[in-house]
Design a protein around this motif. Sequence first.
Motif, short mmCIF file in Angstrom:
data_model
loop_
_atom_site.label_atom_id
_atom_site.label_comp_id
_atom_site.label_asym_id
_atom_site.label_seq_id
_atom_site.Cartn_x
_atom_site.Cartn_y
_atom_site.Cartn_z
N GLU A 213 -6.69 0.77 2.34
CA GLU A 213 -7.17 -0.60 2.27
C GLU A 213 -7.48 -1.15 3.65
O GLU A 213 -8.53 -1.76 3.89
CB GLU A 213 -6.10 -1.46 1.59
N SER B 91 -11.10 -2.46 4.98
CA SER B 91 -11.31 -3.87 5.32
C SER B 91 -11.67 -4.04 6.80
O SER B 91 -12.52 -4.86 7.13
CB SER B 91 -10.10 -4.72 4.96
N ARG C 252 -14.78 -7.12 6.19
CA ARG C 252 -14.76 -8.16 5.17
C ARG C 252 -13.41 -8.12 4.48
O ARG C 252 -12.81 -7.05 4.34
CB ARG C 252 -15.89 -7.99 4.17
N PRO C 253 -12.93 -9.28 4.05
CA PRO C 253 -11.63 -9.29 3.38
C PRO C 253 -11.72 -8.51 2.07
O PRO C 253 -12.73 -8.57 1.38
CB PRO C 253 -11.37 -10.77 3.13
N VAL C 254 -10.68 -7.77 1.79
CA VAL C 254 -10.64 -6.97 0.57
C VAL C 254 -9.44 -7.43 -0.24
O VAL C 254 -8.33 -7.47 0.26
CB VAL C 254 -10.52 -5.48 0.91
N ASP C 255 -9.66 -7.81 -1.47
CA ASP C 255 -8.53 -8.19 -2.31
C ASP C 255 -7.75 -6.94 -2.66
O ASP C 255 -8.26 -6.03 -3.32
CB ASP C 255 -9.00 -8.90 -3.57
N ARG C 256 -6.52 -6.92 -2.21
CA ARG C 256 -5.68 -5.74 -2.33
C ARG C 256 -5.61 -5.24 -3.77
O ARG C 256 -5.73 -4.04 -4.05
CB ARG C 256 -4.27 -6.11 -1.84
N ARG C 257 -5.44 -6.18 -4.71
CA ARG C 257 -5.20 -5.78 -6.10
C ARG C 257 -6.47 -5.25 -6.75
O ARG C 257 -6.48 -4.22 -7.41
CB ARG C 257 -4.64 -6.98 -6.86
N ASN C 258 -7.58 -5.94 -6.50
CA ASN C 258 -8.84 -5.47 -7.06
C ASN C 258 -9.28 -4.15 -6.43
O ASN C 258 -9.81 -3.27 -7.10
CB ASN C 258 -9.93 -6.52 -6.87
N PHE C 259 -9.04 -4.04 -5.11
CA PHE C 259 -9.41 -2.81 -4.42
C PHE C 259 -8.67 -1.61 -5.02
O PHE C 259 -9.25 -0.57 -5.32
CB PHE C 259 -9.08 -2.94 -2.93
N SER D 22 -2.01 1.31 1.42
CA SER D 22 -2.34 0.22 2.35
C SER D 22 -3.16 0.72 3.54
O SER D 22 -3.93 -0.04 4.12
CB SER D 22 -1.07 -0.45 2.84
#
Lengths: 229, 229
Positions: free
Chosen positions: B165, B169, B174-181, B162
Motif C-alpha cells: 500500500e 500511494s 495519491r491517497p489510497v484508501d487502505r480498505r478498498n485497496f 502495508s
Amino acid sequence: MKTTQNISVAVDAIVFGYQKDQGVSILLIKRKYAPFKGKWAIPGGFVKEKESLEFAVERELKEETGVKIDYLEQLYTFGKPNRDPRNRTISVAYFGIVNAGKFQKLQANTDAVDAEWFPIKNLPILAFDHRQILTMAIERLRNKMTYEPIGFELLNQRFAFSELEDLYSTLLDRPVDRRNFKKKVIKLGILEELDEKAPRTGAGRPGNLFQFNKNAYDRLKNDGMHFEI
Amino acid sequence: MKTTQNISVAVDAIVFGYQKDQGVSILLIKRKYAPFKGKWAIPGGFVKEKESLEFAVERELKEETGVKIDYLEQLYTFGKPNRDPRNRTISVAYFGIVNAGKFQKLQANTDAVDAEWFPIKNLPILAFDHRQILTMAIERLRNKMTYEPIGFELLNQRFAFSELEDLYSTLLDRPVDRRNFKKKVIKLGILEELDEKAPRTGAGRPGNLFQFNKNAYDRLKNDGMHFEI
DNA sequence: TATATTTGCGTCATTATTACGCAAATAAGA
DNA sequence: TCTTATTTGCGTAATAATGACGCAAATATA
C-alpha cells in the motif's frame, strides 16, 4: 572512453493504414538488393550521422515509398547480434499511421522495386527479423487504441460512427455492442457531431459524420480523464 | 548497402530500488572521466560487437556498480545528434528493478568513482540527457505498475500488505484508501497469504505476510483477467 | 491501565458495465 | 407502391465495480 565499434544504426517504420474493405494494412517494400533481394520488408535504412532518428524515418519513407506519415512514435529497438547477415546492425523501429484519406498512391524509388499495402490478415514472408517487428507493432496498435485515441488517426478526419465501430471490432477481434460502444465513446466527450450526413453506402438509416476533437481531449486528459475502450 | 557511418551504440540502465524509509530510489554512478567528469550519471556504456543489448546492460551494471538486476525491460532509444559532445551516440535505455532484499552493497569499479542510490524525490544534477531518460523511466514505472504486477519486484518476495500500500500511494502520489485497496488487490487472486506474521515495526495489530503468485497471475491473465490498480 | 497505532472486516450509496428492446430512416426487390 | 432487409438512434433494467466510511481487534508504548 569509446571502444572501437563496428555497429550500424538503422531505422525501420511499420506504417498502418485502414480502409473499410481491406481492413488494417501495413506498408511494405520489395527489396532491390541482397540480402533478401526480392523479399518483402519493412521500409527503413541507415541513419545519417547528422540527422535525428525521426528525420531518418521520414526521409527513408519518402525515398522508398513516397508516403508522408500522420502519426509517428518509437516502437522498440532490435539489436540481436546476428539479425543482419552482413554486419552487426541495430534497428530502431518506429510505429506510424497514415489516415484513410491519404491511403496514398505509392511510388517506388531507391531501395525498393515496389511498395505495397498488405492487409495484416494476409501478410507475405518478410526479410530479416521483420516479422517479429511487425508482430510487436500490431500488438502495440491493438493495446494502444484502447487507452489512447490513436484509432482516429486511421480514419478520415470526418467519419461515420460505424467506421469507428468497425475499426475497433475488427482490430480488437471481439464483438462490440453497437449501442453500448456508442454510448461509451460519446460520453468521453472528445467527439464532435457534425451537421452533415455520412455518404451513403447501401441501405440503412443515414447517420451524421463525427470528428475527433483533439483540443477537448487534451483538456479533459489534463483534468484527469481516463480514455478507455 | 551500408553507407559509412560513425555512430556509437551505447546502453544505459535506470535501476529502481525501494525501501520503506527511503522510498523509491535510483542507482547512479559518479563519472570518472570527461565529459561530465565528477557528475552523476545513469550507469551504462558502449555495446560490444558480439554481445546482445541486454547482455551489455548487465555487464555494465556489474562492472560499474556490482548490482545484479531482478527485472529488465527496454525503455526507449535516445538518439539526438548532439546528445554526446564527443561524437554521435545513440543510447538504448533499459528499465530495471532490484527487489528490496537485494538493495545490495555497492561496489565501484571501472568507469565509476562511486555508485549510490538516490531517492527519486532528491536527485542530483545529471550528465548528458540523463535527466530526461530518468524522467521517462519514472513515468514508465508509475504507469506500468497500475496495469502490470511489477510493483512486487520492488518489494521483498514476502511482504506486509502495508508495504504494498505504501509503495503504491507514494509512487502514484495519491491517497489510497487502505480498505478498498486491499479488497481490490485481494480480489485479483494473485496474492498468497502466508501463515506467518510480518516482523513488527512499532505499534499496531500484527498482519500476515503475503507473496505474489506469478503462476496464478499468468493463468488468470491467460483467461482474460485484467490487472488494474 | 489508557492511548495511539495498525490490521481486518464490513456496509451502503453512487457509478459503470452489460444485455437487450424497439422505432425511425433509408435502399432494394417484389 | 408495398414489403423486406439494413442501419441508425434512443432507450431501460439487471448486474458489477468503485469509493466513502464505520468500527472492532490486536499490538506497542507511555
